[in-house]
Write an enzyme that holds these catalytic residues in place. Sequence first.
Site, mmCIF file in Angstrom:
data_model
loop_
_atom_site.group_PDB
_atom_site.id
_atom_site.type_symbol
_atom_site.label_atom_id
_atom_site.label_comp_id
_atom_site.label_asym_id
_atom_site.label_seq_id
_atom_site.Cartn_x
_atom_site.Cartn_y
_atom_site.Cartn_z
ATOM 1 N N CYS A 64 64.404 70.010 27.845
ATOM 2 C CA CYS A 64 64.176 68.853 26.976
ATOM 3 C C CYS A 64 63.644 67.668 27.785
ATOM 4 O O CYS A 64 64.270 67.256 28.767
ATOM 5 C CB CYS A 64 65.463 68.462 26.263
ATOM 6 S SG CYS A 64 65.260 67.024 25.182
ATOM 7 N N LYS B 50 66.040 78.192 28.952
ATOM 8 C CA LYS B 50 64.677 77.680 28.829
ATOM 9 C C LYS B 50 64.483 76.557 29.834
ATOM 10 O O LYS B 50 65.356 75.691 29.971
ATOM 11 C CB LYS B 50 64.397 77.177 27.411
ATOM 12 C CG LYS B 50 62.953 76.703 27.216
ATOM 13 C CD LYS B 50 62.682 76.235 25.797
ATOM 14 C CE LYS B 50 61.223 75.806 25.646
ATOM 15 N NZ LYS B 50 60.932 75.270 24.296
ATOM 16 N N GLY C 289 54.447 77.016 25.034
ATOM 17 C CA GLY C 289 53.700 75.776 25.195
ATOM 18 C C GLY C 289 52.259 75.862 24.756
ATOM 19 O O GLY C 289 51.490 76.699 25.243
#
Length: 317
Positions: free
Chosen positions: A91, A132, A193
Amino acid sequence: MEGLLDHILRDMLTRLGGVDICVTEFVRVSGTLLPNRFFQRIAPELLTGSRTPAGVPVRVQLLGSDPGCMAENAAKLAALGPAGIDLNFGCPAKTVNRHRGGAVLLTDPELLHQLVSAVRRAVPAHMLVTAKMRLGYEDKSRKLECAQAIAAGGAQELVVHARTKVEGYRPPAFWEELPAILEALDIPVIANGEVWTPDDFARCRAISGCEDVMLGRGMVADPGLARTVKCGERAGWAEVEPLLRPFWDKVQLATLPKYQPGRLKQWLAYLRRLHPEADALFQRIRTVTDPREVERLVFDTASTPGARTTGEMARVE
């Protein structure tokens, strides 16, 4: 994808097919043992076998920086039966990073290892633990060190968003950085992405070397994207438009009235990238803040783009 891809949108996006696994927005872990209802608020799918109404498994993501507290919460979450537990080291939000969560942890590979190890030890052996990450915080120099720390800690899969925290969501995504990570690890690496189209998906796989790809904003903009890349079946507006009504109904049940129009506008703003019909609806309600007026303008077939009423309708300038 905090504030965007919640359980309501997960329901809508999995209805068109092609999605193998979903991951929730993060559950923030910060010093306390969370009650079951907190996990179930972020992931109400926990009440239905950890699957969306369409039957797609849902993993629940945790975000935090204290290994002991993360482990305790992971153990409690594991008892609720998620399809897996995912750890957020990607994040980029400033408030999250300021409180030692998300991508800022990529500056401390040893802590990454401790966090993954603590969670892995705390949950049953059959429970999948994944993670992640991004390519780094300010630069990409420690991407291999971070990925190896996560894998050594016991993560069984790693999603890599192919940008640093500083690069945020600005194009391009650097898929060419992923083969080195793939080569260095013995666990599956999933590319992520800047995948908005089937062509993006194909290029991402070819450049990254990754077999699997995680879709984010591209799936919000094109709810049929996963099905297209898997089966070659595109979803036109005739399939997407019927999702707006159940989406709106669920938003009304789960969201305060003052936030309801914003949720619909948010999704339409993504959908209009591909669908002119969504842009027409977005323009129709762009300045409307009264949920009843939004309902009339979007779902009343007698409405026209120029229709407006007076009275209790409010607008944003």
